[in-house]
Design a protein around this motif. Structure first.
Motif, PDB file in Angstrom:
ATOM      1  N   GLU A  11       0.919  -1.280   0.002  1.00  0.00           N
ATOM      2  CA  GLU A  11       0.113  -0.030  -0.192  1.00  0.00           C
ATOM      3  C   GLU A  11       0.864   1.200  -0.122  1.00  0.00           C
ATOM      4  O   GLU A  11       0.566   2.380   0.413  1.00  0.00           O
ATOM      5  CB  GLU A  11      -0.733   0.028   1.071  1.00  0.00           C
ATOM      6  N   ARG A  12       1.921   1.144  -0.409  1.00  0.00           N
ATOM      7  CA  ARG A  12       3.140   2.240  -0.563  1.00  0.00           C
ATOM      8  C   ARG A  12       2.132   3.194  -1.763  1.00  0.00           C
ATOM      9  O   ARG A  12       1.815   2.688  -2.813  1.00  0.00           O
ATOM     10  CB  ARG A  12       4.421   1.811  -0.966  1.00  0.00           C
ATOM     11  N   PRO A  13       2.285   4.429  -1.511  1.00  0.00           N
ATOM     12  CA  PRO A  13       1.808   5.239  -2.736  1.00  0.00           C
ATOM     13  C   PRO A  13       2.040   5.060  -4.207  1.00  0.00           C
ATOM     14  O   PRO A  13       1.313   4.831  -4.897  1.00  0.00           O
ATOM     15  CB  PRO A  13       2.322   6.831  -2.204  1.00  0.00           C
ATOM     16  N   GLU A  14       3.358   4.589  -4.362  1.00  0.00           N
ATOM     17  CA  GLU A  14       3.586   4.206  -5.880  1.00  0.00           C
ATOM     18  C   GLU A  14       2.901   3.070  -6.311  1.00  0.00           C
ATOM     19  O   GLU A  14       3.064   2.801  -7.480  1.00  0.00           O
ATOM     20  CB  GLU A  14       5.187   4.112  -5.886  1.00  0.00           C
ATOM     21  N   PHE A  15       2.445   2.210  -5.525  1.00  0.00           N
ATOM     22  CA  PHE A  15       1.598   1.069  -5.936  1.00  0.00           C
ATOM     23  C   PHE A  15       0.181   1.164  -5.792  1.00  0.00           C
ATOM     24  O   PHE A  15      -0.716   0.257  -6.266  1.00  0.00           O
ATOM     25  CB  PHE A  15       2.050  -0.191  -4.956  1.00  0.00           C
ATOM     26  N   MET A  16      -0.380   2.530  -5.670  1.00  0.00           N
ATOM     27  CA  MET A  16      -1.934   2.653  -5.234  1.00  0.00           C
ATOM     28  C   MET A  16      -2.352   2.987  -6.521  1.00  0.00           C
ATOM     29  O   MET A  16      -1.990   3.817  -7.232  1.00  0.00           O
ATOM     30  CB  MET A  16      -2.156   3.719  -4.093  1.00  0.00           C
ATOM     31  N   VAL A  17      -3.726   2.359  -6.890  1.00  0.00           N
ATOM     32  CA  VAL A  17      -4.383   2.737  -8.367  1.00  0.00           C
ATOM     33  C   VAL A  17      -5.525   3.537  -7.664  1.00  0.00           C
ATOM     34  O   VAL A  17      -6.414   3.103  -6.781  1.00  0.00           O
ATOM     35  CB  VAL A  17      -4.858   1.432  -8.920  1.00  0.00           C
ATOM     36  N   LYS A  18      -5.848   4.740  -8.295  1.00  0.00           N
ATOM     37  CA  LYS A  18      -6.899   5.669  -7.848  1.00  0.00           C
ATOM     38  C   LYS A  18      -7.921   5.873  -8.684  1.00  0.00           C
ATOM     39  O   LYS A  18      -9.045   6.384  -8.262  1.00  0.00           O
ATOM     40  CB  LYS A  18      -6.191   6.955  -7.303  1.00  0.00           C
ATOM     41  N   ALA A  19      -7.774   5.542  -9.792  1.00  0.00           N
ATOM     42  CA  ALA A  19      -8.935   5.650 -11.093  1.00  0.00           C
ATOM     43  C   ALA A  19      -8.763   4.830 -12.064  1.00  0.00           C
ATOM     44  O   ALA A  19      -7.607   4.373 -12.358  1.00  0.00           O
ATOM     45  CB  ALA A  19      -8.771   7.338 -11.286  1.00  0.00           C
ATOM     46  N   MET A  20      -9.911   4.649 -12.986  1.00  0.00           N
ATOM     47  CA  MET A  20      -9.678   4.010 -14.211  1.00  0.00           C
ATOM     48  C   MET A  20      -9.881   5.021 -15.637  1.00  0.00           C
ATOM     49  O   MET A  20     -10.816   6.062 -15.533  1.00  0.00           O
ATOM     50  CB  MET A  20     -10.944   3.027 -14.189  1.00  0.00           C
ATOM     51  N   ALA A  21      -9.177   4.622 -16.297  1.00  0.00           N
ATOM     52  CA  ALA A  21      -9.371   5.593 -17.558  1.00  0.00           C
ATOM     53  C   ALA A  21      -9.648   4.761 -19.122  1.00  0.00           C
ATOM     54  O   ALA A  21      -8.849   3.521 -19.077  1.00  0.00           O
ATOM     55  CB  ALA A  21      -8.161   6.240 -18.238  1.00  0.00           C
TER      56      ALA A  21
END
Length: 273
Positions: free
Chosen positions: A57-67
């Motif tokens: 759950e480090r920030p660089e591994f988090m997915v926040k949205a879908m495009a």
């Protein structure tokens, strides 16, 4: 004994054992003791899971949205329905291959690719199938692409008057041949109403004025070219002909409209008087 121990301590094997073997045995003993204790095992498992979760759950591994790119509004909505993802989540929880397979099962989708791009965006690139014909089948009216794959259903054929209509048993399995025939019949395109598959083996071309061209199962393209040659030479399609039967390539057969047939019979009767 002291002398022997002193001599033994000078050997490389003994020194290696004391330096590495004894600590390893001690560590194994501690691990064995801890693993035999339920409370210790639970504590170790909890600690490992906590460390792993903190890493994933480090920030660089988090997915926040879908495009979603390349998809129509309806297809994009369908993709969001079959992939009900709640953001944010770690990229380690995404099975991209399984998600790609689910998207590929949608009828309008030809290909799909997924990746997590910079900024924590789940990028989905879609290539949609291009409708080539309208197929009226036993289950309703559908758009098919050039391979015969379903694209989507239609409420009525009038929704896509720009595309040719095919129908009949097995028509959806011979879209490629139907498209070749339509390309040959292009000079009569404005009069062509559709293609009917007969017996899952051959085509009839249906035109306005209730005219029909019956083509053979073998080499129907050549037979259609002969019809066009006859039409260019004698305006065949402009005459009172309802059926042009090309099933026997060496002996084309014409069927006249009822009025034309009755008129021909009257002329023959006058000639015999």
């Amino acid at each position: 004994m002291a002398y022997r121990m002193q001599r033994l301590s000078l050997t490389p094997l003994f020194r290696g054992f004391m330096r590495f073997g004894v600590p390893a045995l001690a560590a194994l003993g501690v691990v064995g003791f801890l693993m035999n204790n339920a409370a210790s095992r639970e504590m170790i498992t909890t600690q490992v899971n906590t460390l792993r979760k903190a890493f994933e759950e480090r920030p660089e591994f988090m997915v926040k949205a879908m495009a979603i790119d390349g998809a129509s509004e309806k297809v994009a909505a369908d993709i969001r329905v079959i992939l009900p993802i709640e953001f944010p989540l770690t990229s380690f929880d995404l099975d991209l291959e399984e998600m790609r397979r689910q998207i590929g099962e949608l009828d309008p989708v030809a290909t799909a690719s997924l990746r997590v791009r910079e900024g924590g965006i789940l990028q989905i690139d879609v290539t949609e199938r291009v409708p080539a014909v309208v197929w009226r089948g036993p289950e309703g009216v559908f758009l098919l692409d050039e391979t015969g794959h379903r694209v989507r259903s239609l409420l009525a054929r009038a929704e896509r008057p720009d595309l040719p209509l095919i129908t009949g048993a097995g028509a959806e399995l011979a879209v490629e041949e139907a498209r070749r025939l339509m390309a040959v019949a292009q000079p009569l395109e404005n009069r062509l109403r559709g293609l009917v598959r007969v017996g899952s083996r051959r085509w009839d071309l249906v035109f306005d004025r209730n005219q029909r061209v019956m083509l053979p199962a073998e080499d129907p393209v050549s037979a259609m070219r002969r019809v066009l040659a006859l039409n260019n030479a004698q305006d065949l399609m402009e005459r009172d002909v309802t059926v042009i039967d090309m099933r026997l390539p060496g002996r084309p057969t014409l069927r006249l409209a009822q009025e034309a047939s009755e008129g021909l019979q009257r002329i023959r009767a006058l000639g015999n008087e």
